[in-house]
Design an enzyme around this catalytic site. Structure first.
Site, PDB file in Angstrom:
ATOM      1  N   ASP A  27     -52.748  -7.443 -22.534  1.00 21.05           N
ATOM      2  CA  ASP A  27     -53.058  -6.026 -22.436  1.00 21.05           C
ATOM      3  C   ASP A  27     -54.520  -5.633 -22.649  1.00 21.05           C
ATOM      4  O   ASP A  27     -55.206  -6.258 -23.257  1.00 21.05           O
ATOM      5  CB  ASP A  27     -52.338  -5.145 -23.516  1.00 21.05           C
ATOM      6  CG  ASP A  27     -52.217  -3.783 -22.937  1.00 21.05           C
ATOM      7  OD1 ASP A  27     -52.296  -3.408 -21.501  1.00 21.05           O
ATOM      8  OD2 ASP A  27     -51.983  -2.835 -23.506  1.00 21.05           O
ATOM      9  N   GLY A  54     -57.843  -2.958 -18.048  1.00 16.03           N
ATOM     10  CA  GLY A  54     -58.560  -2.016 -17.468  1.00 16.03           C
ATOM     11  C   GLY A  54     -59.406  -1.250 -18.437  1.00 16.03           C
ATOM     12  O   GLY A  54     -60.763  -0.927 -18.040  1.00 16.03           O
ATOM     13  N   ARG A  55     -58.983  -1.296 -19.770  1.00 12.98           N
ATOM     14  CA  ARG A  55     -59.954  -0.752 -20.858  1.00 12.98           C
ATOM     15  C   ARG A  55     -61.199  -1.620 -21.096  1.00 12.98           C
ATOM     16  O   ARG A  55     -62.337  -1.142 -21.212  1.00 12.98           O
ATOM     17  CB  ARG A  55     -59.395  -0.517 -22.117  1.00 12.98           C
ATOM     18  CG  ARG A  55     -58.515   0.929 -22.175  1.00 12.98           C
ATOM     19  CD  ARG A  55     -57.490   0.726 -23.538  1.00 12.98           C
ATOM     20  NE  ARG A  55     -56.479  -0.166 -23.156  1.00 12.98           N
ATOM     21  CZ  ARG A  55     -55.355  -0.517 -24.018  1.00 12.98           C
ATOM     22  NH1 ARG A  55     -55.574  -0.207 -25.282  1.00 12.98           N
ATOM     23  NH2 ARG A  55     -54.264  -1.196 -23.918  1.00 12.98           N
ATOM     24  N   ASN A 108     -44.998  -1.332 -14.038  1.00 12.41           N
ATOM     25  CA  ASN A 108     -46.211  -1.555 -13.272  1.00 12.41           C
ATOM     26  C   ASN A 108     -46.410  -0.761 -12.076  1.00 12.41           C
ATOM     27  O   ASN A 108     -47.569  -0.729 -11.484  1.00 12.41           O
ATOM     28  CB  ASN A 108     -46.986  -2.768 -13.495  1.00 12.41           C
ATOM     29  CG  ASN A 108     -47.384  -2.906 -15.005  1.00 12.41           C
ATOM     30  OD1 ASN A 108     -47.526  -4.323 -15.439  1.00 12.41           O
ATOM     31  ND2 ASN A 108     -47.787  -1.946 -15.698  1.00 12.41           N
ATOM     32  N   SER A 163     -43.010  -2.808 -24.807  1.00 13.27           N
ATOM     33  CA  SER A 163     -43.348  -2.379 -23.459  1.00 13.27           C
ATOM     34  C   SER A 163     -42.210  -3.287 -22.437  1.00 13.27           C
ATOM     35  O   SER A 163     -42.551  -3.963 -21.357  1.00 13.27           O
ATOM     36  CB  SER A 163     -44.569  -2.813 -22.842  1.00 13.27           C
ATOM     37  OG  SER A 163     -45.379  -2.064 -23.531  1.00 13.27           O
ATOM     38  N   GLU A 169     -42.062 -13.800 -34.416  1.00 10.63           N
ATOM     39  CA  GLU A 169     -42.880 -13.211 -35.284  1.00 10.63           C
ATOM     40  C   GLU A 169     -43.904 -12.368 -34.200  1.00 10.63           C
ATOM     41  O   GLU A 169     -44.241 -12.787 -33.116  1.00 10.63           O
ATOM     42  CB  GLU A 169     -43.649 -14.097 -35.914  1.00 10.63           C
ATOM     43  CG  GLU A 169     -42.814 -14.951 -36.989  1.00 10.63           C
ATOM     44  CD  GLU A 169     -42.384 -14.107 -38.065  1.00 10.63           C
ATOM     45  OE1 GLU A 169     -42.969 -12.953 -38.621  1.00 10.63           O
ATOM     46  OE2 GLU A 169     -41.289 -14.438 -38.668  1.00 10.63           O
TER      47      GLU A 169
HETATM   48  C1  IPE Z   1     -47.445  -4.254 -20.406  1.00  9.13           C
HETATM   49  O1  IPE Z   1     -48.763  -3.638 -20.394  1.00  9.13           O
HETATM   50  C2  IPE Z   1     -47.282  -5.161 -19.141  1.00  9.13           C
HETATM   51  C3  IPE Z   1     -48.023  -6.250 -18.782  1.00  9.13           C
HETATM   52  C4  IPE Z   1     -48.987  -6.617 -19.728  1.00  9.13           C
HETATM   53  C5  IPE Z   1     -47.970  -6.981 -17.464  1.00  9.13           C
HETATM   54  P1  IPE Z   1     -48.784  -2.321 -20.046  1.00  9.13           P
HETATM   55  O2  IPE Z   1     -50.201  -1.731 -20.163  1.00  9.13           O
HETATM   56  O3  IPE Z   1     -48.087  -1.739 -18.723  1.00  9.13           O
HETATM   57  O4  IPE Z   1     -47.891  -1.416 -21.282  1.00  9.13           O
HETATM   58  P2  IPE Z   1     -48.087   0.195 -21.552  1.00  9.13           P
HETATM   59  O5  IPE Z   1     -47.850   0.858 -20.574  1.00  9.13           O
HETATM   60  O6  IPE Z   1     -49.262   0.157 -22.423  1.00  9.13           O
HETATM   61  O7  IPE Z   1     -46.764   0.216 -22.594  1.00  9.13           O
HETATM   62  C1  IPE Z   2     -52.824  -5.742 -18.654  1.00 10.30           C
HETATM   63  O1  IPE Z   2     -53.988  -4.621 -18.633  1.00 10.30           O
HETATM   64  C2  IPE Z   2     -52.539  -6.112 -17.291  1.00 10.30           C
HETATM   65  C3  IPE Z   2     -51.409  -5.291 -16.749  1.00 10.30           C
HETATM   66  C4  IPE Z   2     -50.519  -4.632 -17.197  1.00 10.30           C
HETATM   67  C5  IPE Z   2     -51.181  -5.957 -15.209  1.00 10.30           C
HETATM   68  P1  IPE Z   2     -53.821  -3.363 -18.415  1.00 10.30           P
HETATM   69  O2  IPE Z   2     -54.001  -3.057 -17.031  1.00 10.30           O
HETATM   70  O3  IPE Z   2     -52.617  -2.643 -18.904  1.00 10.30           O
HETATM   71  O4  IPE Z   2     -55.271  -2.622 -19.145  1.00 10.30           O
HETATM   72  P2  IPE Z   2     -55.360  -1.306 -19.898  1.00 10.30           P
HETATM   73  O5  IPE Z   2     -54.063  -1.370 -20.967  1.00 10.30           O
HETATM   74  O6  IPE Z   2     -55.060  -0.250 -19.064  1.00 10.30           O
HETATM   75  O7  IPE Z   2     -56.585  -1.362 -20.487  1.00 10.30           O
HETATM   76 MG    MG Z   3     -52.209  -1.747 -20.492  1.00  8.11          MG
END
Ligand code: IPE
Ligand code: IPE
Ligand code: MG
Length: 240
Positions: free
Chosen positions: A20, A23-24, A68, A194, A205
């Protein structure tokens, strides 16, 4: 971490990762979210290699959840294109490193060409005997359980309710034959599942780190394994 310390660690057989924060991570650098995803894809390849060298037997990564799809179309498309590229380019590397790939999740909703590349990669790595690498695409834990029940019904396994047990359902999951994760890692601060591996994480764990996925590396993986070494797994029993 020094070599001596690394050698002393008990390595979890199966590590699952919720990757995760792509994007950030990108936004913080003034870049589009999709840049974070490309960077994240490179990290996956590196961590797979590192995990294998450290002695991990199974690595399962969450690449795209059933939820997603609700992201903007452009982002969904970019993610699918990255997965497409991965399926096409990784065969040589998997062959060299003896990696066995399995995609978990509902593949029937993916574009046909992507489904075909996945089938090719799974088939061509099926006989490899090294690390088992599971990629979760269009994966949801609840959806997997529903599909498992459907599969069991189709095979006529639910006709006698008295014979329905955990092992029957286990064998109908996408992860059939793969031991449950010993350690779940989630990057970038959020402390939730998630919809990942709901059934399989029953006694795993959990390890959460603030590092985002594009920043995750071998040292961070070792830190997670070290934390795992300090956990006491009781499985509901008592430690004497
Ligand atoms: C979980 O991350 C899904 C993946 C890493 C593929 P998300 O970013 O989609 O989850 P939430 O929305 O923070 O719960
Ligand atoms: C994880 O990174 C990858 C996927 C869920 C596909 P994110 O896309 O969720 O990035 P953030 O959490 O928005 O930063
Ligand atoms: Mg995310």
């Amino acid at each position: 971490m020094n070599e001596e310390k690394i050698q002393s660690l008990k390595v979890p057989a199966h590590i699952a990762i919720i990757m995760d924060g792509n994007g950030r991570w990108a936004k913080k650098r003034g870049m589009p979210r999709t840049f974070g995803h490309s960077q994240g894809a490179k990290v996956v390849e590196q961590i797979l290699e590192d995990a294998d060298h450290i002695g991990v037997k199974y690595l399962t990564v969450y690449a795209f959840s059933t939820e997603n799809w609700s992201r903007p179309q452009t982002e969904v498309k970019a993610l699918m294109n990255l997965l497409r590229r991965y399926m096409k380019t990784s065969l040589a590397k998997c062959a060299k490193n003896n990696v066995r790939v399995r995609v978990i999740g509902d593949k029937s909703m993916l574009d046909q060409d992507l489904q075909d590349s996945i089938a090719d990669l799974e088939r061509d790595t099926a006989a490899n005997t090294g690390i088992g690498f599971q990629i979760a695409i269009n994966y949801g834990g609840r959806d997997e359980i529903v599909r498992a029940v459907r599969r069991a019904a189709e095979k006529g396994l639910l006709n006698d309710p008295g014979r329905i047990d955990e092992s029957l359902l286990n064998d109908c999951l996408d992860t059939a034959g793969i031991p449950d994760p010993d350690l779940l890692i989630r990057t970038c601060g959020e402390q939730r599942i998630s919809n990942f591996l709901l059934w399989q994480l029953a006694y795993s764990e959990m390890y959460f780190t603030d590092k985002s996925w594009p920043e995750f590396d071998r040292e961070e993986l070792l830190k997670a394994i070290d934390a795992f070494n300090h956990r006491e797994r009781r499985y509901g029993g008592l430690i004497h």
